[in-house]
Write an enzyme that holds these catalytic residues in place. Structure first.
Site, PDB file in Angstrom:
ATOM      1  N   ASP A 118       0.886  -1.112  -0.154  1.00  0.00           N
ATOM      2  CA  ASP A 118       0.225  -0.011  -0.065  1.00  0.00           C
ATOM      3  C   ASP A 118       0.871   1.085   0.094  1.00  0.00           C
ATOM      4  O   ASP A 118       1.741   1.480   0.941  1.00  0.00           O
ATOM      5  CB  ASP A 118      -0.907  -0.006   1.342  1.00  0.00           C
ATOM      6  CG  ASP A 118      -1.779   0.812   1.287  1.00  0.00           C
ATOM      7  OD1 ASP A 118      -1.392   2.374   1.719  1.00  0.00           O
ATOM      8  OD2 ASP A 118      -2.963   0.829   0.895  1.00  0.00           O
ATOM      9  N   SER A 156      10.329 -18.519  11.067  1.00  0.00           N
ATOM     10  CA  SER A 156       9.569 -18.596  12.237  1.00  0.00           C
ATOM     11  C   SER A 156      10.254 -19.910  12.799  1.00  0.00           C
ATOM     12  O   SER A 156      10.676 -20.831  12.083  1.00  0.00           O
ATOM     13  CB  SER A 156       8.319 -18.960  11.934  1.00  0.00           C
ATOM     14  OG  SER A 156       7.634 -18.941  13.333  1.00  0.00           O
ATOM     15  N   TYR A 171       0.438 -21.544   7.908  1.00  0.00           N
ATOM     16  CA  TYR A 171       1.314 -20.814   8.275  1.00  0.00           C
ATOM     17  C   TYR A 171       2.924 -21.456   8.402  1.00  0.00           C
ATOM     18  O   TYR A 171       3.949 -21.500   8.110  1.00  0.00           O
ATOM     19  CB  TYR A 171       1.494 -19.623   9.509  1.00  0.00           C
ATOM     20  CG  TYR A 171       2.257 -18.732   9.894  1.00  0.00           C
ATOM     21  CD1 TYR A 171       2.456 -17.630   8.891  1.00  0.00           C
ATOM     22  CD2 TYR A 171       3.024 -19.151  10.865  1.00  0.00           C
ATOM     23  CE1 TYR A 171       3.678 -16.620   9.119  1.00  0.00           C
ATOM     24  CE2 TYR A 171       4.250 -18.085  11.182  1.00  0.00           C
ATOM     25  CZ  TYR A 171       4.541 -16.986  10.419  1.00  0.00           C
ATOM     26  OH  TYR A 171       5.458 -16.304  10.843  1.00  0.00           O
ATOM     27  N   SER A 229       4.006 -23.002   5.170  1.00  0.00           N
ATOM     28  CA  SER A 229       4.569 -21.978   4.391  1.00  0.00           C
ATOM     29  C   SER A 229       6.040 -21.787   4.824  1.00  0.00           C
ATOM     30  O   SER A 229       6.727 -21.316   4.106  1.00  0.00           O
ATOM     31  CB  SER A 229       3.769 -20.695   4.462  1.00  0.00           C
ATOM     32  OG  SER A 229       3.874 -19.975   5.560  1.00  0.00           O
ATOM     33  N   LYS A 230       6.091 -21.529   6.088  1.00  0.00           N
ATOM     34  CA  LYS A 230       7.787 -21.452   6.677  1.00  0.00           C
ATOM     35  C   LYS A 230       8.559 -22.507   6.617  1.00  0.00           C
ATOM     36  O   LYS A 230       9.855 -22.430   6.576  1.00  0.00           O
ATOM     37  CB  LYS A 230       7.423 -20.797   8.214  1.00  0.00           C
ATOM     38  CG  LYS A 230       6.667 -19.606   8.197  1.00  0.00           C
ATOM     39  CD  LYS A 230       7.381 -18.303   7.560  1.00  0.00           C
ATOM     40  CE  LYS A 230       6.960 -17.128   7.540  1.00  0.00           C
ATOM     41  NZ  LYS A 230       7.672 -15.919   6.777  1.00  0.00           N
ATOM     42  N   ARG A 240       0.497   3.502   2.946  1.00  0.00           N
ATOM     43  CA  ARG A 240       0.903   3.258   4.361  1.00  0.00           C
ATOM     44  C   ARG A 240       2.689   3.388   4.167  1.00  0.00           C
ATOM     45  O   ARG A 240       3.191   3.708   5.378  1.00  0.00           O
ATOM     46  CB  ARG A 240       0.480   1.975   4.527  1.00  0.00           C
ATOM     47  CG  ARG A 240      -0.913   1.653   5.171  1.00  0.00           C
ATOM     48  CD  ARG A 240      -1.300   0.601   5.094  1.00  0.00           C
ATOM     49  NE  ARG A 240      -2.848   0.245   5.653  1.00  0.00           N
ATOM     50  CZ  ARG A 240      -3.555  -0.748   5.546  1.00  0.00           C
ATOM     51  NH1 ARG A 240      -3.022  -2.042   5.148  1.00  0.00           N
ATOM     52  NH2 ARG A 240      -4.727  -0.682   5.992  1.00  0.00           N
ATOM     53  N   ASP A 270       4.110  -5.409  -4.070  1.00  0.00           N
ATOM     54  CA  ASP A 270       3.375  -6.425  -3.708  1.00  0.00           C
ATOM     55  C   ASP A 270       4.046  -7.698  -3.893  1.00  0.00           C
ATOM     56  O   ASP A 270       4.204  -8.135  -5.369  1.00  0.00           O
ATOM     57  CB  ASP A 270       2.173  -6.215  -4.293  1.00  0.00           C
ATOM     58  CG  ASP A 270       0.980  -7.276  -4.189  1.00  0.00           C
ATOM     59  OD1 ASP A 270       1.443  -8.319  -3.232  1.00  0.00           O
ATOM     60  OD2 ASP A 270      -0.007  -7.164  -4.412  1.00  0.00           O
TER      61      ASP A 270
END
Length: 294
Positions: free
Chosen positions: A37, A137, A193, A196-197, A40, A61
């Protein structure tokens, strides 16, 4: 260091924002704050300028191939190449305890497939001896899995990108078909999540084997950080969490390649499922409950 060029994806807030600041504090001359954005992103730039820093901004993006391509072309024309790439942009599961197909696709696209797009367009403009840090993570440690087939396939010495793609597609197909087996996973909350990590950490090792030119690619668990993603719960601040990625970007020896680091700057063995470094949702849930009670 005076002429180094650094890029931090998803950096209008949270760990990425603090990392942009920390890179400037450490003397990196050109640091790109990027955001999906524009408004932002520009607000974040204004805030850092008020602190005395002068970050560069570009819209990005990571899930939009055209956006990544345009940014890569800008970097090449403006600087010729970049020295530091911190892949920080990521999203979490919208519902921490339930797994839906639509949400899983959204998370996998943002946290894994976007890295393949960045690899396609931005890796070619990495300078020799550049450094790439993939923000992962404890959800990304291999001990989050119980499925022995996938543990073996993702941790073998000759794992390829196709193996990692097959892993995430197996997960998405399982969700879509309603065939998820909880025995395949250490814990079920935040499952998309986690997948994905795990994929990102496996890809880090693949990228390191293929990138060449003395470029280093490492992954990092930044800690349980107080950000919007964790619903403002956690044990460390974004300022504290920015130290480890900058350590990997500037301080660790260039010979350190394809490794998995912890937020305290220590190296951990990613491929050992017996280390049990997986994310324990009970800890997150306890923090969320205490926050709601407060």
């Amino acid at each position: 260091m005076a002429d180094k060029v650094a890029v931090v994806t998803g950096s209008n807030k949270g760990i990425g924002y603090a990392t942009v600041r920390e890179l400037y504090k450490r003397g990196v001359k050109y640091v790109y704050l990027t955001a999906r954005d524009v408004q932002r992103g520009q607000k974040a730039i204004e805030n850092l300028k008020q602190e005395g820093w002068n970050p560069l901004f570009h819209q990005l993006d990571v899930t939009d191939k055209d956006s990544v391509k345009i940014f890569a072309e800008h970097l090449k024309q403006k600087h010729g190449g970049i020295d530091i790439l911190i892949n920080n942009a990521a999203i979490s599961s919208s519902n921490f305890t339930e797994t839906s197909y639509e949400d899983s696709v959204r998370v996998i696209d943002a946290n894994y497939f976007s890295i393949l797009t960045i690899q396609e367009y931005i890796f070619p403009i990495l300078n020799d001896s550049a450094r790439v840090i993939n923000i992962s993570s404890d959800c990304g440690h291999i001990s989050n899995l119980r499925n022995k087939y996938w543990i073996s396939r993702l941790t073998k010495e000759d794992t390829k990108q196709g193996d990692v793609n097959a892993f995430v597609n197996w997960f998405l197909d399982s969700v879509k078909n309603g065939t998820l087996d909880q025995e395949d996973f250490q814990e079920m909350p935040l499952l998309a999540y986690r997948i994905s990590k795990i994929a990102l950490c496996a890809l880090t090792r693949v990228q390191q084997k293929e990138v060449g030119r003395n470029i280093s690619v490492n992954s990092l668990h930044p800690g349980f950080v107080k950000t919007d993603m964790t619903k403002t719960t956690g044990f460390i601040t974004i300022e504290e969490a920015s130290k480890a990625p900058v350590y990997l970007a500037l301080d660790v020896d260039q010979s350190v390649k394809g490794k998995y680091f912890w937020y305290d700057k220590t190296e951990r063995e990613w491929a050992d499922p017996n280390q049990k470094l997986h994310c324990t949702y009970e800890v997150i849930d306890k923090c969320l409950r205490e926050l709601n009670q407060a």
